[in-house]
Write a protein that holds these residues in place. Structure first.
Motif, PDB file in Angstrom:
ATOM      1  N   THR A 219       1.085  -1.195   0.009  1.00 53.10           N
ATOM      2  CA  THR A 219       0.292   0.327  -0.128  1.00 53.10           C
ATOM      3  C   THR A 219       0.689   1.306   0.251  1.00 53.10           C
ATOM      4  N   SER A 220       1.938   1.620   1.166  1.00 54.24           N
ATOM      5  CA  SER A 220       2.253   2.407   0.475  1.00 54.24           C
ATOM      6  C   SER A 220       3.670   3.120  -0.391  1.00 54.24           C
ATOM      7  N   SER A 221       3.919   1.523  -1.455  1.00 52.44           N
ATOM      8  CA  SER A 221       5.381   1.988  -2.566  1.00 52.44           C
ATOM      9  C   SER A 221       4.116   2.165  -3.210  1.00 52.44           C
ATOM     10  N   LEU A 222       3.037   1.629  -3.151  1.00 55.39           N
ATOM     11  CA  LEU A 222       1.956   2.168  -4.492  1.00 55.39           C
ATOM     12  C   LEU A 222       1.781   3.430  -4.659  1.00 55.39           C
ATOM     13  N   LEU A 223       1.391   3.890  -3.424  1.00 57.94           N
ATOM     14  CA  LEU A 223       0.629   5.446  -3.101  1.00 57.94           C
ATOM     15  C   LEU A 223       1.797   6.126  -3.292  1.00 57.94           C
ATOM     16  N   LYS A 224       2.800   5.913  -2.978  1.00 62.34           N
ATOM     17  CA  LYS A 224       4.138   6.252  -2.567  1.00 62.34           C
ATOM     18  C   LYS A 224       4.470   7.190  -4.879  1.00 62.34           C
ATOM     19  N   ARG A 225       4.620   5.821  -5.566  1.00 64.32           N
ATOM     20  CA  ARG A 225       4.430   5.635  -6.916  1.00 64.32           C
ATOM     21  C   ARG A 225       3.478   7.044  -7.950  1.00 64.32           C
ATOM     22  N   ILE A 226       2.561   6.535  -6.849  1.00 62.15           N
ATOM     23  CA  ILE A 226       1.321   7.906  -7.383  1.00 62.15           C
ATOM     24  C   ILE A 226       1.310   8.586  -7.057  1.00 62.15           C
ATOM     25  N   GLN A 227       2.007   9.286  -6.120  1.00 58.16           N
ATOM     26  CA  GLN A 227       2.375  10.452  -5.721  1.00 58.16           C
ATOM     27  C   GLN A 227       3.695  11.128  -6.482  1.00 58.16           C
ATOM     28  N   ARG A 228       4.669   9.973  -6.486  1.00 62.64           N
ATOM     29  CA  ARG A 228       5.061  10.627  -7.218  1.00 62.64           C
ATOM     30  C   ARG A 228       5.199  10.896  -8.561  1.00 62.64           C
ATOM     31  N   ILE A 229       4.465  10.292  -9.578  1.00 67.24           N
ATOM     32  CA  ILE A 229       3.943  10.116 -11.508  1.00 67.24           C
ATOM     33  C   ILE A 229       3.147  11.154 -11.272  1.00 67.24           C
ATOM     34  N   GLY A 230       1.855  11.355  -9.645  1.00 62.87           N
ATOM     35  CA  GLY A 230       1.063  12.196 -10.357  1.00 62.87           C
ATOM     36  C   GLY A 230      -0.197  11.966 -11.020  1.00 62.87           C
ATOM     37  N   PRO A 231      -1.506  11.979 -10.105  1.00 64.95           N
ATOM     38  CA  PRO A 231      -2.733  10.861 -10.111  1.00 64.95           C
ATOM     39  C   PRO A 231      -3.552  11.486 -10.913  1.00 64.95           C
ATOM     40  N   THR A 232      -3.733  10.215 -12.052  1.00 65.46           N
ATOM     41  CA  THR A 232      -4.968  10.735 -12.882  1.00 65.46           C
ATOM     42  C   THR A 232      -6.140  10.551 -12.288  1.00 65.46           C
ATOM     43  N   ASP A 233      -6.451  10.266 -11.511  1.00 67.57           N
ATOM     44  CA  ASP A 233      -8.082  10.590 -10.938  1.00 67.57           C
ATOM     45  C   ASP A 233      -8.094  10.024  -9.272  1.00 67.57           C
ATOM     46  N   ASP A 234      -9.270   9.937  -8.796  1.00 65.06           N
ATOM     47  CA  ASP A 234      -9.149   9.778  -7.339  1.00 65.06           C
ATOM     48  C   ASP A 234      -8.771   8.276  -7.870  1.00 65.06           C
ATOM     49  N   HIS A 235      -8.418   7.454  -6.147  1.00 64.41           N
ATOM     50  CA  HIS A 235      -7.391   7.011  -6.220  1.00 64.41           C
ATOM     51  C   HIS A 235      -7.435   6.134  -4.745  1.00 64.41           C
ATOM     52  N   SER A 236      -8.038   4.577  -5.484  1.00 60.32           N
ATOM     53  CA  SER A 236      -8.310   3.724  -3.085  1.00 60.32           C
ATOM     54  C   SER A 236      -8.109   2.382  -3.243  1.00 60.32           C
ATOM     55  N   LEU A 237      -7.388   2.218  -2.527  1.00 55.37           N
ATOM     56  CA  LEU A 237      -7.006   0.664  -2.330  1.00 55.37           C
ATOM     57  C   LEU A 237      -7.206   0.043  -1.261  1.00 55.37           C
ATOM     58  N   ILE A 238      -7.833  -1.181  -1.309  1.00 54.67           N
ATOM     59  CA  ILE A 238      -7.981  -2.184   0.585  1.00 54.67           C
ATOM     60  C   ILE A 238      -6.713  -3.399  -0.271  1.00 54.67           C
ATOM     61  N   ALA A 239      -5.824  -3.306   1.362  1.00 54.41           N
ATOM     62  CA  ALA A 239      -4.862  -4.682   0.754  1.00 54.41           C
ATOM     63  C   ALA A 239      -4.654  -5.098   1.961  1.00 54.41           C
ATOM     64  N   VAL A 240      -5.224  -6.910   1.765  1.00 56.88           N
ATOM     65  CA  VAL A 240      -4.860  -7.153   2.739  1.00 56.88           C
ATOM     66  C   VAL A 240      -4.625  -8.691   3.243  1.00 56.88           C
ATOM     67  N   ASN A 241      -3.627  -9.135   3.908  1.00 54.08           N
ATOM     68  CA  ASN A 241      -2.983 -10.615   4.423  1.00 54.08           C
ATOM     69  C   ASN A 241      -3.958 -10.712   5.407  1.00 54.08           C
ATOM     70  N   LEU A 242      -4.204 -12.244   4.799  1.00 55.93           N
ATOM     71  CA  LEU A 242      -5.102 -13.299   6.011  1.00 55.93           C
ATOM     72  C   LEU A 242      -4.901 -14.857   6.285  1.00 55.93           C
ATOM     73  N   ARG A 243      -4.289 -15.006   7.209  1.00 58.84           N
ATOM     74  CA  ARG A 243      -3.969 -16.590   7.971  1.00 58.84           C
ATOM     75  C   ARG A 243      -5.237 -17.026   7.662  1.00 58.84           C
ATOM     76  N   VAL A 244      -5.059 -17.693   6.961  1.00 59.34           N
ATOM     77  CA  VAL A 244      -6.384 -19.109   7.071  1.00 59.34           C
ATOM     78  C   VAL A 244      -5.818 -20.306   7.458  1.00 59.34           C
ATOM     79  N   SER A 245      -7.045 -20.955   8.418  1.00 58.39           N
ATOM     80  CA  SER A 245      -6.539 -22.552   8.610  1.00 58.39           C
ATOM     81  C   SER A 245      -7.381 -23.502   7.964  1.00 58.39           C
ATOM     82  N   LEU A 246      -6.915 -24.431   6.933  1.00 57.71           N
ATOM     83  CA  LEU A 246      -7.941 -25.171   5.641  1.00 57.71           C
ATOM     84  C   LEU A 246      -8.442 -26.107   6.768  1.00 57.71           C
TER      85      LEU A 246
END
Length: 246
Positions: A219-246
């Motif tokens: 999340t941090s790395s992509l936001l920095k990339r967007i800010q460095r290049i310049g946003p083309t639109d509103d930008h949103s993201l959710i990223a999750v790590n989930l531990r799963v016991s199958l």
């Protein structure tokens, strides 16, 4: 058992002086798992931000039914968006995209309309699980153009489906086994992006394995990339790590 290990998110306007027409639902407990979502108001119409918020609010209020009754969810959202125009006729064409994920039991359920995208990490790559509802995608599916040719054509963000008072309901509904995506440590990494975010990811779809493995780092790395290049639109993201016991 499903445990939330890590979560990263942002939702930012294109310019600081304008309204953000995206809306997000951070991971919330849902049955025995979690639900999370991103909506992107269609910016060419009045009320886009309100439509996106209406979609997220309805999913949050009815999260227990969201995974296996998406038709009910989308009908409810459509009705709520229609109510926006009762007090303001200018919002008659208010519309939004929406992608949400429900991780529960042994399943990953994805419900999607528009050009927000859901990705899952496989090895050291992100695999796109949703299909864009856009004119470019339809031209590609019909075999009329390849991706390189489409990149040279205008209209890449021309939607063919969205949630709106005036459009028929049309959505993608996937139910996938978690076992297909859990890594050797029992972790599944899922990312939802609005088009303002995945535009910048797809231009150079790679990060280090350490970054890909950590939702906060990605999340941090992509936001920095967007800010460095310049946003083309509103930008949103959710990223999750989930531990799963199958």
């Amino acid at each position: 058992m499903i445990e939330l290990m890590n979560c990263g998110a942002f939702s930012c306007p294109k310019d600081l002086g304008r309204e953000n027409q995206d809306a997000i639902l951070l991971p919330q407990p849902c049955n025995d798992g979690f639900i999370f979502a991103v909506a992107d108001g269609v910016g060419s119409y009045v009320g886009a931000g309100e439509a996106a918020k209406a979609a997220i609010d309805f999913v949050a209020a009815h999260k227990g039914r969201a995974g296996h009754e998406p038709g009910i969810i989308f009908t409810g959202i459509k009705n709520n968006i229609a109510e926006l125009s009762q007090n303001d006729s200018a919002q008659r064409k208010a519309a939004t995209t929406l992608s949400y994920c429900v991780v529960t039991g042994n399943e990953l359920v994805i419900v999607h309309v528009g050009d927000t995208r859901v990705y899952v990490k496989t090895e050291n790559k992100l695999k796109q699980l949703t299909k864009d509802h856009t004119q470019h995608q339809e031209l590609f599916d019909a075999g009329l153009y390849n991706k390189k040719e489409l990149a040279e054509l205008p209209g890449s963000n021309m939607l063919t489906a969205a949630l709106s008072k005036v459009l028929p309901i049309n959505f993608q509904h996937l139910t996938l086994p978690l076992a297909d995506f859990v890594d050797e440590n029992g972790i599944i990494t899922i990312i939802i992006m609005s088009d303002g975010a995945h535009h910048h990811w797809e231009r150079r779809p790679r990060f280090s394995s350490n970054t890909l493995n950590n939702a906060n780092s990605f999340t941090s790395s992509l936001l920095k990339r967007i800010q460095r290049i310049g946003p083309t639109d509103d930008h949103s993201l959710i990223a999750v790590n989930l531990r799963v016991s199958l």
